[in-house]
Design a protein around this motif. Structure first.
Motif, mmCIF file in Angstrom:
data_model
loop_
_atom_site.group_PDB
_atom_site.id
_atom_site.type_symbol
_atom_site.label_atom_id
_atom_site.label_comp_id
_atom_site.label_asym_id
_atom_site.label_seq_id
_atom_site.Cartn_x
_atom_site.Cartn_y
_atom_site.Cartn_z
ATOM 1 N N UNK A 191 -72.319 -26.909 4.061
ATOM 2 C CA UNK A 191 -72.776 -26.765 5.453
ATOM 3 C C UNK A 191 -73.125 -25.312 5.781
ATOM 4 N N UNK A 192 -73.763 -24.664 4.830
ATOM 5 C CA UNK A 192 -74.132 -23.256 5.022
ATOM 6 C C UNK A 192 -75.201 -23.143 6.113
ATOM 7 N N UNK A 193 -75.022 -22.175 7.011
ATOM 8 C CA UNK A 193 -76.037 -21.906 8.047
ATOM 9 C C UNK A 193 -75.927 -22.785 9.273
ATOM 10 N N UNK A 194 -74.729 -23.313 9.535
ATOM 11 C CA UNK A 194 -74.587 -24.193 10.703
ATOM 12 C C UNK A 194 -74.611 -23.365 11.999
ATOM 13 N N UNK B 6 -89.078 -37.456 9.071
ATOM 14 C CA UNK B 6 -88.400 -38.355 10.013
ATOM 15 C C UNK B 6 -86.900 -38.392 9.702
ATOM 16 N N UNK B 7 -86.064 -37.999 10.656
ATOM 17 C CA UNK B 7 -84.623 -37.996 10.378
ATOM 18 C C UNK B 7 -84.064 -39.413 10.316
ATOM 19 N N UNK B 8 -82.880 -39.530 9.764
ATOM 20 C CA UNK B 8 -82.179 -40.809 9.776
ATOM 21 C C UNK B 8 -81.647 -41.050 11.188
ATOM 22 N N UNK C 238 -75.646 -34.264 10.214
ATOM 23 C CA UNK C 238 -76.716 -33.565 9.495
ATOM 24 C C UNK C 238 -77.775 -34.562 9.005
ATOM 25 N N UNK C 239 -79.036 -34.240 9.247
ATOM 26 C CA UNK C 239 -80.137 -35.101 8.799
ATOM 27 C C UNK C 239 -80.391 -36.300 9.704
ATOM 28 N N UNK D 148 -73.393 -29.344 17.294
ATOM 29 C CA UNK D 148 -72.073 -28.946 16.765
ATOM 30 C C UNK D 148 -71.531 -29.998 15.803
ATOM 31 N N UNK D 149 -72.121 -31.196 15.844
ATOM 32 C CA UNK D 149 -71.783 -32.218 14.855
ATOM 33 C C UNK D 149 -72.828 -32.258 13.748
ATOM 34 N N UNK D 150 -73.730 -31.272 13.733
ATOM 35 C CA UNK D 150 -74.722 -31.163 12.654
ATOM 36 C C UNK D 150 -76.049 -31.827 12.954
ATOM 37 N N UNK D 151 -76.126 -32.634 14.036
ATOM 38 C CA UNK D 151 -77.379 -33.343 14.342
ATOM 39 C C UNK D 151 -78.294 -32.452 15.167
#
Lengths: 197, 473
Positions: A76-79, B161-163, B196-197, B224-227
């Motif tokens: 998770x680099x660069x978050x 296109x993201x998931x 993420x993604x 903050x949850x990666x999305x």
């Protein structure tokens, strides 16, 4: 943008997960209006103490990690923040390639737009590289999509064909997109009322 | 085929599609601010390019601006950045809400407030909290400066296109549990990269019952949850928020628009790449104890004793060292010296009302410095009309002008090294609020209670102001 094809160089290891862009380039350095000159502020609060002296216990200050062009980091680099100052500072410091088990989406995009290559490898491969990188030279071949060390590791990585082509050629993305102006014009003509301010 | 709102909005914005290429996605609205735009404007100038659709671009000043004596900017570089934005907006004909404007404020507060953000749009901004606008059923995400330049020149972006991720929160929230607690709970449970993604669609009873401002708080912290983006299907709550706002249609046109917007909602039976279901009644008021937003516990909980694995243990130790906390200690034993109520997460009128309810009739405890920074000039004005400023100032809070302020401390509002801050912002990263500062993310009500007690208290045991006062003794 400088094209990337084959890169041979030394790797530095930053064995930390979730390195956020606030650490990569703290906010007090975001006020410049230029794209250049951010390298000296890279990881500023980790690199320097209150008096501006290098902290000996910070990984990148250690001799084996100096003068490297590849950075190997945790997942998770660069978050966090979308600041493009993060890749600008990494690149200006000397890193053209970052290898990690995963990257945050915006950071990954920002790297690609600046001719930097983020490489995602499995956790096992990353920890092998972390343990063996030391003084080794790594060879990154973008055309073949491989990472090779001089102890026998040869592993491949994925990259979207679009970005591979952009990086190999060092193309300016905006110039490419402007070739699609007729399609954009067409789209705008058919715009639904919902899409306007 | 049954489609989710994510697919509906995405598909109608694809300008060009080709195998082995990301989609060329049209951008309806581009927000900009002083920090991430100067290099993009410079790029345009170097190549002799124009802003393709300046009227689809909207600028404000928020990150750098002082919140007291806002016209006396002593930081030379910050001033240069603000001047550059002014000059760039004039040169490229972009509307700007500057420091003189009654519309100035944090970009993610004023966009919705002015009715610029509308369902079905694609929205970008050089700021990761652009996800906030997803509350209106938009695909809204943060971009870097190169992408800002790309949108200026082409009004598009190449995007894979993201998931899709469906996050359903059912049941009822307990009293004292707010939207902020919901999103902190989600991130603490699933981690800071679970999204993420993906683009997240928030749904379920708990989200349906939320006001627009609460939905904005949830969507705000998707990143903050990666999305990159999180959204909510529009409904009556969305439409009644939008009705009558400056840039929203009126009369028959508004009725036509609401019909179109209603059709955007996800179809029953739409398929997602990932699905998560949460019971809202499990959620307690949350407090972050560590150095990322996933490191949070319920108010009646503890700082963890140990990490899950070797890497987790290392991260935990690093975080505790930085935060000056010990493993296993009670959350309610963490001392608080600063309180910040503000930021694009929690600085809207409902947030200030929520905090004021706990502050009314109480005093900020000695040794605590407490700040309220309204999200916009318009929020500030409304709060003053309601007398909230008096409640805060009489209790010993400082009442400030609007801006990002202590959320990231780019202006003079910073937390000194080693001191703890109860903050309604979104990031508790090392150094975020000042070098060495120790941030604890909480809801406005929890922050207000912390200002009164000098530590974190369980607001469920202190319903309103009177009870809070009792708890103090």
């Amino acid at each position: 943008m400088k094209p990337i094809t084959v890169y041979k160089g030394k790797a530095a290891v930053l064995d930390r997960a979730n390195v956020d862009t606030d650490q990569i380039i703290p906010k007090q350095f975001l006020k410049r209006i230029e794209r250049t000159g951010f390298g000296e502020f890279l990881f500023y609060d980790w690199r320097f103490d209150e008096d501006g002296n290098e902290r000996e216990d910070f990984e990148l200050n250690q001799p084996q990690n100096k003068n490297a062009g590849i950075l190997i980091a945790g997942e998770n680099f660069g978050c966090g923040s979308s600041r493009e100052h993060a890749p600008w500072s990494l690149q200006d410091y000397g890193f053209d390639i970052v290898i990690a088990p995963s990257f945050a989406d915006i950071f990954q995009n920002n790297c690609l737009k600046n001719g930097m290559l983020p490489i995602t490898l499995t956790k096992d491969k990353v920890s092998y590289l972390m343990n063996n990188a030391g003084n080794d030279q790594l060879t990154i071949d973008l055309r073949e999509q491989t990472v090779i060390d001089n102890k026998g590791l040869s592993t491949s990585f994925d990259i979207h064909p679009y970005w591979k082509e952009m990086l190999l050629n060092g193309w300016d993305e905006i110039s490419i997109t402007l070739q699609y102006s007729p399609q954009i014009d067409e789209f705008e003509k058919s715009e639904r009322p919902i899409s306007t301010i | 085929m049954k489609k989710s709102i994510i697919e509906k909005v995405w598909d109608r914005h694809v300008v060009y599609q080709e195998e082995n290429k990301p989609d060329l996605l049209y951008i309806d609205l581009h927000y900009i601010h002083e920090v991430t735009s100067p290099q993009a404007f410079e790029g345009l100038r170097e190549k002799g390019r124009k802003v393709r659709r300046p009227e689809k671009t909207f600028a404000t000043m928020d990150h750098n601006v002082p919140t007291v004596n806002r016209y006396q900017i002593t930081d030379e570089i910050a001033r240069k950045q603000l001047t550059a934005l002014e000059k760039n907006c004039t040169e490229f004909s972009i509307p700007l809400a500057d420091l003189d404007s009654p519309e100035q404020g944090i970009v993610h507060v004023i966009g919705p407030e002015l009715g610029l953000t509308k369902p079905g749009m694609t929205i970008v901004c050089g700021d990761s909290h652009t996800s906030t606008h997803g509350a209106f059923g938009t695909i809204a995400f943060g971009i870097g400066t190169s992408e800002v330049e790309h949108v200026f020149a082409t009004q598009t972006l190449w995007q894979t296109k993201p998931k899709t991720l469906k996050l359903e929160i059912n049941g009822e929230l307990g009293s004292g549990v707010t939207a902020k607690d919901v999103i902190l709970y989600v991130i603490s449970k699933y981690g800071i990269n679970f999204g993420t993604g993906h683009i997240i669609e928030y749904c379920g009873n708990v989200i349906r019952n939320m006001s627009m401002e609460e939905r904005m708080t949830v969507c705000n912290m998707s990143i903050e949850g990666g999305a990159r983006a999180g959204l909510v299907s529009p409904d009556e709550t969305t439409f009644s928020y939008l009705k009558g706002r400056k840039h929203v249609s009126t009369g028959v046109d508004f009725e036509k628009d609401t019909k179109e917007w209603s059709a955007l909602a996800s179809d029953e039976g739409a398929v997602y790449d990932t699905e998560i279901v949460i019971d809202g009644s499990e959620i307690s008021p949350m407090v972050s104890w560590g150095t990322n937003p996933g490191m949070a516990s319920p108010i009646d909980g503890n700082v963890p004793k140990a990490g899950n694995d070797e890497a987790g243990e290392k991260s935990l130790q690093r975080a505790l060292d930085y935060m000056g906390l010990t493993a296993g200690m009670s959350i309610s034993d963490i001392p608080v010296q600063h309180v910040f109520i503000g930021s694009c997460t929690n600085s809207r009128i409902e947030d200030l009302r929520q905090a004021a309810e706990f502050v009314k009739g109480n005093r900020v405890i000695d040794g605590v410095r407490a700040l309220v920074v309204p999200g916009s000039q318009s929020v500030k004005k409304q709060a003053e009309e309601e007398g909230l400023d008096k409640i805060f100032t009489e209790a010993g809070f400082e009442w400030r002008e609007s801006g990002c302020s202590m959320c990231l401390g780019m202006n003079p509002d910073v937390v000194p090294a080693g001191e703890h801050c109860a903050s309604t912002s979104n990031r508790n990263f090392e150094g975020r609020q000042g070098t060495g500062a120790r941030t604890h993310l909480v809801s406005p009500a929890m922050a207000a209670a912390a200002a009164i007690h000098g530590r974190f208290v369980d607001i469920r045991k202190a319903g309103g102001s009177t009870e809070t006062a009792e708890l103090a003794f």
